[in-house]
Structures are given as structure tokens and as C-alpha cells.
Design an enzyme around this catalytic site. Structure first.
Site, PDB file in Angstrom:
ATOM      1  CD  GLU A  82      -2.859  -1.422   0.449  1.00  0.00           C
ATOM      2  OE1 GLU A  82      -3.269  -0.189  -0.131  1.00  0.00           O
ATOM      3  OE2 GLU A  82      -3.209  -2.349   0.084  1.00  0.00           O
ATOM      4  CB  CYS A 102      -2.466   6.382   2.456  1.00  0.00           C
ATOM      5  SG  CYS A 102      -3.625   5.561   3.231  1.00  0.00           S
TER       6      CYS A 102
HETATM    7  P1  NAP Z   1       8.605   4.936   4.194  1.00  0.00           P
HETATM    8  O1  NAP Z   1       9.714   5.820   4.489  1.00  0.00           O
HETATM    9  O2  NAP Z   1       8.647   4.177   3.035  1.00  0.00           O
HETATM   10  O3  NAP Z   1       8.589   3.588   5.519  1.00  0.00           O
HETATM   11  C1  NAP Z   1       7.562   3.053   5.619  1.00  0.00           C
HETATM   12  C2  NAP Z   1       8.051   1.812   6.505  1.00  0.00           C
HETATM   13  O4  NAP Z   1       9.145   1.022   5.822  1.00  0.00           O
HETATM   14  C3  NAP Z   1       8.422   2.256   7.668  1.00  0.00           C
HETATM   15  O5  NAP Z   1       8.171   1.399   8.774  1.00  0.00           O
HETATM   16  C4  NAP Z   1      10.199   2.110   7.451  1.00  0.00           C
HETATM   17  O6  NAP Z   1      10.738   1.857   8.793  1.00  0.00           O
HETATM   18  C5  NAP Z   1      10.014   0.924   6.761  1.00  0.00           C
HETATM   19  N1  NAP Z   1      11.470   0.719   6.057  1.00  0.00           N
HETATM   20  C6  NAP Z   1      12.032   1.753   5.276  1.00  0.00           C
HETATM   21  N2  NAP Z   1      13.322   0.952   4.908  1.00  0.00           N
HETATM   22  C7  NAP Z   1      13.108  -0.075   5.265  1.00  0.00           C
HETATM   23  C8  NAP Z   1      13.861  -1.353   4.955  1.00  0.00           C
HETATM   24  N3  NAP Z   1      15.229  -1.205   4.206  1.00  0.00           N
HETATM   25  N4  NAP Z   1      13.855  -2.562   5.413  1.00  0.00           N
HETATM   26  C9  NAP Z   1      12.593  -2.640   6.040  1.00  0.00           C
HETATM   27  N5  NAP Z   1      11.844  -1.776   6.567  1.00  0.00           N
HETATM   28  C10 NAP Z   1      12.259  -0.483   5.901  1.00  0.00           C
HETATM   29  O7  NAP Z   1       7.061   5.609   4.368  1.00  0.00           O
HETATM   30  P2  NAP Z   1       6.922   6.507   5.454  1.00  0.00           P
HETATM   31  O8  NAP Z   1       7.354   7.953   5.375  1.00  0.00           O
HETATM   32  O9  NAP Z   1       6.719   5.746   7.039  1.00  0.00           O
HETATM   33  O10 NAP Z   1       5.154   6.598   5.229  1.00  0.00           O
HETATM   34  C11 NAP Z   1       4.770   7.734   4.276  1.00  0.00           C
HETATM   35  C12 NAP Z   1       4.589   6.957   2.937  1.00  0.00           C
HETATM   36  O11 NAP Z   1       3.563   6.070   3.287  1.00  0.00           O
HETATM   37  C13 NAP Z   1       3.557   8.132   1.890  1.00  0.00           C
HETATM   38  O12 NAP Z   1       4.255   8.198   0.813  1.00  0.00           O
HETATM   39  C14 NAP Z   1       2.208   7.549   2.439  1.00  0.00           C
HETATM   40  O13 NAP Z   1       1.478   7.859   0.907  1.00  0.00           O
HETATM   41  C15 NAP Z   1       2.464   6.149   2.427  1.00  0.00           C
HETATM   42  N6  NAP Z   1       1.341   5.527   3.088  1.00  0.00           N
HETATM   43  C16 NAP Z   1       0.352   4.797   2.402  1.00  0.00           C
HETATM   44  C17 NAP Z   1      -0.827   4.216   2.884  1.00  0.00           C
HETATM   45  C18 NAP Z   1      -1.529   3.130   2.062  1.00  0.00           C
HETATM   46  O14 NAP Z   1      -2.331   2.321   2.771  1.00  0.00           O
HETATM   47  N7  NAP Z   1      -1.560   3.112   0.782  1.00  0.00           N
HETATM   48  C19 NAP Z   1      -0.876   4.280   4.298  1.00  0.00           C
HETATM   49  C20 NAP Z   1      -0.213   5.187   4.871  1.00  0.00           C
HETATM   50  C21 NAP Z   1       0.878   5.921   4.210  1.00  0.00           C
HETATM   51  P3  NAP Z   1      11.584   3.068   9.622  1.00  0.00           P
HETATM   52  O15 NAP Z   1      10.572   4.175   9.744  1.00  0.00           O
HETATM   53  O16 NAP Z   1      12.212   2.417  10.523  1.00  0.00           O
HETATM   54  O17 NAP Z   1      12.559   3.652   8.180  1.00  0.00           O
END
Ligand code: NAP
Length: 676
Positions: A258, A297
Site C-alpha cells: 500500500e 494515504c
Molecule cells: P517509508 O519511509 O517508505 O517507510 C515505511 C516503512 O518502511 C517504515 O516502517 C520504515 O521503517 C520501513 N522501512 C524503510 N526502509 C526499510 C528497509 N530497508 N527494510 C525494512 N523496512 C524499511 O514511508 P513513511 O514515510 O513511513 O510513510 C509515508 C508514505 O506512506 C507516504 O508516501 C504515504 O502515501 C504512504 N502511505 C500509504 C498508505 C496506504 O495504505 N497506501 C498508508 C499510509 C501511508 P523506518 O521508519 O524504521 O525507516
């Protein structure tokens, strides 16, 4: 104040932060409030614990047992929600944001608990579709079944919903019987950690069913195999990187994502200024821009309005945004809190600058806005920012750059096909809303954009009072979207549970299929009831047990009496010539309802006993007409049993009505509640 130590929960132990831990700052004050992460986390032991302890324990329960666990968890979390609220303010969220994250998460558990008991069997195997006849004589059949995956579910969540984000994934996994390893985003993991502590301390889940990674997850993904599943929520960039992990690719690990999307809201050509639809359109935009400071999101990023209306839209939205109080989320008057971190604020500003290459900012200045009750320079505050894109056909950023904050762009459309083309430039969205009172507009737009969206939300004057909001994913409905939105799908009631299960085409004799599925299969050797099954308690009834009733002859008097008594004087029952002209009848025939009423008279045991109530009929089919002089008899078979409470359970009986030649004249499932 010393930062809180946020632990992981691995293989039955809480593991405090150590080498590699990250400092987490308050979104409101910028002060360090927590510390999370430990490079020494034994991720392989966690996977082993989930696969060898949590999975078998969960699979030992039925779907209904696990649904009851979810309900108990929801109740436990509800008792402790104030503690979760108190902690969540530091993420920048207001009290109304907490209602979405914390209460919304608890509500999601309740829905899955009730769906699990309503839509899934009280069994270990779930059937998928009807029996398939694979052979001429019915001695070899097919039945699709679903069973839980035997690995671990790795749930990687975004920062914006630390509670809902965990629970909307945990509920279907637990219901399916799959243990979860939850990895919240580090910036808000302190809230998730408290929710996990509340869950674990309740003792409701078996050992190994839930583990937590606070901070980085090391090389866990390198150790996944084909029984594991990754469910990711976050940015498209991270999703792309993680789904290419060699072990995930080589072992065909299920990976659902997602990710960010450029959701749109379209104002119908009928919904001009002054209509109730125009007002609701503005309300939805304001809510989506300001709730969670736009870090949602599903938030509306693109506002698509008729060219003659976009001035009115900009003026109405700007007028409302001017009244929004941005400030300390702990203060009651605050309507929009802070972004989650200064990094997130910087990210939104850089994305807004890109959007600014295509569009003019018409409301909100990040360098000049007021913040109530907090120091603007220390917290991650931003004002809502509205852009206007005058040429959305040549623009790219407005359709491709997600500023994950309080940012939206208004653009005008010439006609509905243009609106459709603009909406689809998002290349796949979680949701698009259409605000119109015109059903022709709805039909046209839906056929143009449905393939590009996981959810479509139509609102108008008839639905306003109860509509749940453009941005609210509901546990009953699927959440996810194609293309840019990640291509994943979550929730949607039991559809979400199925993602954690393997569908298997089971083939075999009726006796084998019945033994595996726990549901009566036609063609199994008959088990003749030794006493009337209505005299037996729920527990004593055997699947396949069958009662044969005596026969009853239908007379013309019966048909006429029934017609007079009920008022059903349809010509096929009353007029021989008219009935014969109908291609389905030889002449006057008995009412179908007369037949099923007589059937009840033939099989019901009249005395007080374990059958408590008739709760309905399913799948009623009339297969052969019955004329005066024909006779009918009933074959009543115990098809399926579902425990409902400690006192009673639902029995599904298969009922066949047969005529004097042994041909089926009607067939249905009868549902009764039987005492335990
Ligand atoms: P993100 O930076 O992509 O991080 C998402 C998750 O991935 C976090 O738990 C992060 O952990 C983890 N992660 C990052 N690198 C990783 C790796 N190498 N190995 C394992 N896990 C890793 O996104 P975000 O900034 O938290 O969230 C914002 C984004 O999410 C926005 O673009 C938004 O649109 C999207 N979003 C989508 C939905 C949906 O349902 N479609 C819902 C909410 C948000 P760390 O924090 O420890 O880096």
C-alpha cells in the site's frame, strides 16, 4: 526528561534499545522523547518463534475462536485508549486524529471479530465456492479450500497511523491463523509499542502470535520463504526496494504494498456552487487537507472541478482554510496539528516546491503562518497549502508528486471525459471521490476510472448525513489500489483474511471431500438417523445424518385452499389453460410455497426439544412442477454445524423434496438454532 526506551518483543522477550538505536523527537516541541532500535536483534529467532510456536498455536483454534480473541483484544485496547491518546499527541496528532487512528483501529478489530464469526466457519478449513462435479457418476469431486499459510506475516507500517496501521493488518492475519511480526515506522513506534504491550499483557493471544520490531529489522527479509507474507505500507520508493529483496523474489514470497497515491476528488458538472453537493465537496477537501495534517494515504491531492467552477472552489476552500487553527495538538481549539517530524516537514516543502513548478500557490504560506500554543520553529508545523494548476494537461508534478502533508491542487476540466483523463493521470489511486447528484454522471465516470482505483466514493445530498468520508478506509471494504498505489489489497472483510491463506483445489471422492471440509457432500454413504434429528442436541448431530419423511399427495383442494388462504391466485395455480400456455407448466400446478410448507409439515418434530428456532432458508430452487395427484416426500440431511454460543449453535440442513418418481422438485438449505 530522559527519552523513553522503546523495546522490541522478540521470541517471548522484551529487548531494550542498544547499538544502532535512533532518537525520536516530539513533533510538537522537537525535543528527544524516545529511543528505539537494536542492531543485535535476533531476527532469525523471531521468524523461528513465529513459524514454530505462534503459527501452530493459532492454527489449533478455529476461525471463530480467533474471532473471539480479536473481540477481546478490541475490548482490552478500548479500556486503555486514554494512555494511547496521551502518548499520541507527540506524533503531532490532535484528539480528532486519535479517533481515526486509535478508535478506528479498535473498531477495525471489532468488525473483523464479527465478520469472522458471520462469514467464516467454526472450523480450521474454509471452503471457497461450491462442489465441482468432475465425474459422470459423482464419485470424484472437486472443492476449493483455503488453509492458513504456515509462515510468518511481516507487517511493515507507515508512520501516520501507529495503531490503526498495525491493527488493520493484524486482525486479518490472526483471523486467518498466521502469526505477525509487526514493524512500525520508527518515528511513531512508541505508540505502537504501547498498543503491543497492552495486547501482550492481556494474555489473549497465544505465545508467538505477535512480535514487535522497534527500529530497524536488520536482514529479516533475507530469511523469508514461500510460506511467509510481507504486507507493506509506506512510500513507493521503499516498496520498490523491499519487493526486490532476493529472498522475496527467489522464494516467491507474497508481497503486498500500500503506497503513496495521488487521489482525486471530482466535482460533477451538476454540483455547482449553491447545491448541497458543492458544499459537501468543500467539506471533504477541508477534512482531507487538515486531518493528520494531510499525512493520510487516502487524502485528496487533486481537486478536479468544472472549468466554470474552479474559482468558486478556490474561494470556498481558501475561506475555510483561513479559519483553521494550526497548533499544539494537545490544545482543544487546535484543528490541525504538526507533521510527524522536521524531516517530514522538509520533505513536504520540497515536494510542494515541485508542485509549484506546475501550479500557483493560492493559499498558505509556509514562511508566514501562525501556530497556536507551540513554538513554530521547534515543532514540525506547516499551514495548509492550496495550489491552482491552470494547465493540468501538460503538468506532470501535480499528477505524480505526492506531498504527504496538507497540500492539494485544484484543476479545471472541460467535460467529463477530460475529468476522467485527468483523474487517471494519477496512474492508480487508493480512492477517487465523485460528488454528484446525477446518476448519468456517476455511471459515466465510474466506467472511466474504476480500473484505476481501489475504491470509489460517491457522495450527494442523499448520502451526506451518513457518508463515512472520502479518506476513510473501512474494514468491510477493500483498501489498496492498482499501479502507483502499490497494486495491493487489504481488508474488505474476509477478502483480507484470504490473503493470508492458500487456496487449494481439493479433489477426491465425496467421503474424502466431506471429511476434509467438515460439510456434507452429496454422494457420501448415507448415515440414517436412528431417532428424529430434531430430538438431538447440537453436539449429538452427525454431519450427513439423514431423515426420510413419509410421502404426501397433493390434491386440487390443497392448491385451491392455499390460494384462498394466502391470496396467491397466480394463474399457473388457478387456470389450467393459461398455465398450459406457459412453457414451464403442464397445466395447473401447486404453489412452490405450498410445497415447502408441506415439507415442513412432513419433517418437523412437533414436541418441545433442542430445536429452538428456524432462522431462514438459503438457496431455494424449484426444479420440477408438481400437479394435483403427485406426491412429495422430504430428505433432510445435517449439512453443517456452527457453534454460536455456549448454549446453542446453528445447524444447516440440506432439504430435498422428491416426487413419486424420485425426481427433485425443490431443494434448499434450512437453518435452525439448536440447543447445545
Ligand atoms: P517509508 O519511509 O517508505 O517507510 C515505511 C516503512 O518502511 C517504515 O516502517 C520504515 O521503517 C520501513 N522501512 C524503510 N526502509 C526499510 C528497509 N530497508 N527494510 C525494512 N523496512 C524499511 O514511508 P513513511 O514515510 O513511513 O510513510 C509515508 C508514505 O506512506 C507516504 O508516501 C504515504 O502515501 C504512504 N502511505 C500509504 C498508505 C496506504 O495504505 N497506501 C498508508 C499510509 C501511508 P523506518 O521508519 O524504521 O525507516
Amino acid at each position: 526528561m530522559k527519552p523513553r526506551e522503546i523495546s522490541s518483543y522478540a521470541a517471548g522477550q522484551w529487548i531494550a534499545p542498544a547499538a544502532g538505536a535512533r532518537v525520536i523527537a516530539s513533533a510538537v516541541t522537537g525535543a528527544p522523547i524516545a529511543l528505539a532500535g537494536n542492531d543485535g536483534l535476533d531476527v532469525q529467532a523471531m521468524l523461528g518463534h513465529a513459524r514454530e510456536t505462534g503459527g501452530p498455536a493459532l492454527r489449533g483454534f478455529t476461525f471463530h475462536d480467533r474471532a473471539r480473541m480479536l473481540k477481546a483484544l478490541a475490548q482490552r485496547l478500548a479500556e486503555h485508549k486514554q494512555a494511547l491518546y496521551d502518548l499520541s499527541f507527540d506524533t503531532g496528532a490532535t484528539q480528532s486524529d486519535h479517533l481515526i487512528d486509535i478508535d478506528g483501529g479498535i473498531g477495525t478489530l471489532f468488525v473483523f471479530a464479527s465478520k469472522g464469526r458471520r462469514d467464516l466457519p467454526d472450523a480450521h478449513v474454509c471452503l471457497d465456492g461450491p462442489i465441482e462435479q468432475l465425474s459422470r457418476n459423482g464419485t470424484f469431486l472437486g472443492q476449493h479450500i483455503r488453509t492458513p499459510l504456515q509462515g510468518a506475516a511481516i507487517h511493515i507500517n507507515a508512520f501516520n497511523f501507529p495503531v490503526w496501521g498495525m491493527l488493520e493488518k493484524l486482525a486479518p492475519a490472526v483471523l486467518a491463523g498466521v502469526p505477525a511480526i509487526v514493524k512500525p515506522a520508527t518515528s511513531t513506534c512508541y505508540v505502537t509499542e504501547l498498543a503491543v504491550r497492552i495486547i501482550l499483557e492481556s494474555g489473549i493471544l497465544p505465545d508467538g502470535a505477535l512480535q514487535l520490531v522497534s527500529g530497524g529489522m536488520g536482514d529479516m527479509l533475507d530469511h523469508l520463504d514461500g510460506q511467509d507474507i510481507v504486507s507493506f505500507t509506506g512510500s513507493a520508493q521503499t516498496a520498490r526496494k523491499l519487493r526486490l529483496t532476493p529472498a522475496i523474489v527467489e522464494n516467491t514470497v507474497r508481497f503486498t504494498a500500500e503506497q503513496d497515491s495521488l487521489n482525486a476528488s471530482i466535482l460533477g458538472p451538476d454540483a455547482v456552487s449553491g447545491t448541497p453537493e458543492f458544499d459537501v465537496f468543500i467539506d471533504e477537501i477541508i477534512r482531507e487537507m487538515t486531518t493528520k495534517a494531510g499525512q493520510k494515504c487516502t487524502a485528496i491531492r487533486r481537486v478536479i472541478a468544472p472549468q466554470g467552477q474552479f474559482d468558486a472552489v478556490i474561494s470556498a476552500v481558501s475561506g475555510r482554510l483561513a479559519k483553521i487553527t494550526v497548533g499544539n495538538p494537545r490544545h482543544q481549539e487546535t484543528e490541525m496539528g504538526a507533521l510527524v517530524s522536521s524531516e517530514q516537514k522538509a520533505d513536504v516543502l520540497s515536494k510542494a516546491a515541485l508542485i509549484g513548478q506546475d501550479a500557483e500557490r493560492v493559499f498558505g504560506d509556509p514562511d508566514a503562518f501562525s501556530v497556536a500554543g507551540a513554538e513554530a520553529g521547534k515543532g514540525a508545523f506547516l499551514p495548509p497549502m492550496l495550489f491552482h494548476c491552470a494547465d493540468p494537461d501538460t503538468a506532470n508534478h501535480v499528477h505524480q508528486t505526492e506531498a504527504f502533508g496538507p497540500v492539494a491542487t485544484v484543476m479545471g476540466y472541460r467535460d467529463l471525459d477530460h475529468a476522467i483523463a485527468l483523474a487517471n493521470r494519477g496512474q492508480g489511486s487508493l480512492v477517487t471521490s465523485l460528488i454528484t447528484h446525477d446518476t448519468d454522471v456517476a455511471q459515466h465516470v465510474v466506467s472511466g476510472i474504476a480500473a484505476f482505483n481501489g475504491r470509489l466514493y460517491i457522495n450527494d445530498r442523499d448520502a451526506i448525513a451518513e457518508a463515512t468520508g472520502h479518506g476513510a478506509p473501512l474494514p468491510h471494504m477493500v483498501h489498496g489500489g492498482p499501479g502507483r498505489a502499490g497494486g495491493g489489497e487489504e481488508m474488505g472483510g474476509v477478502r483480507g483474511v484470504h490473503h493470508y491463506m492458500q487456496r487449494t483445489a481439493l479433489q477426491g471422492s465425496p467421503r474424502m471431500v466431506q471429511a476434509v471440509s467438515g460439510t456434507w457432500v452429496p454422494g457420501t454413504p448415507e448415515v440414517t438417523a436412528t431417532s428424529h434429528p430434531f430430538t438431538q442436541k447440537f453436539g449429538a448431530l452427525t454431519i450427513g445424518e439423514t431423515l426420510h419423511s413419509p410421502a404426501r399427495t397433493i390434491t386440487l383442494d390443497d392448491i385451491e385452499h392455499f390460494a384462498e388462504f394466502t391470496g396467491d391466485r397466480f394463474y399457473a395455480h388457478m387456470d389450467d389453460d393459461a398455465a398450459a400456455r406457459n412453457p414451464f407448466f403442464p397445466g395447473r400446478v401447486a404453489h412452490g410455497y405450498l410445497l415447502i410448507s408441506f415439507a415442513a409439515g412432513l419433517f418437523v418434530e412437533p414436541n418441545e426439544g433442542p430445536v429452538l428456532a428456524n432462522t431462514g432458508l438459503d438457496g431455494l430452487r424449484f426444479m420440477k412442477p408438481v400437479s394435483a395427484g403427485d406426491s412429495i416426500r422430504v430428505r433432510l440431511t445435517v449439512k453443517q454445524k456452527t457453534r454460536r454460543t455456549d448454549d446453542y449453535g446453528e445447524v444447516r440442513w440440506h432439504v430435498s423434496l422428491l416426487d413419486q418418481d424420485g425426481d427433485k422438485v425443490a431443494e434448499y438449505d434450512l437453518l435452525t438454532m439448536n440447543a447445545y
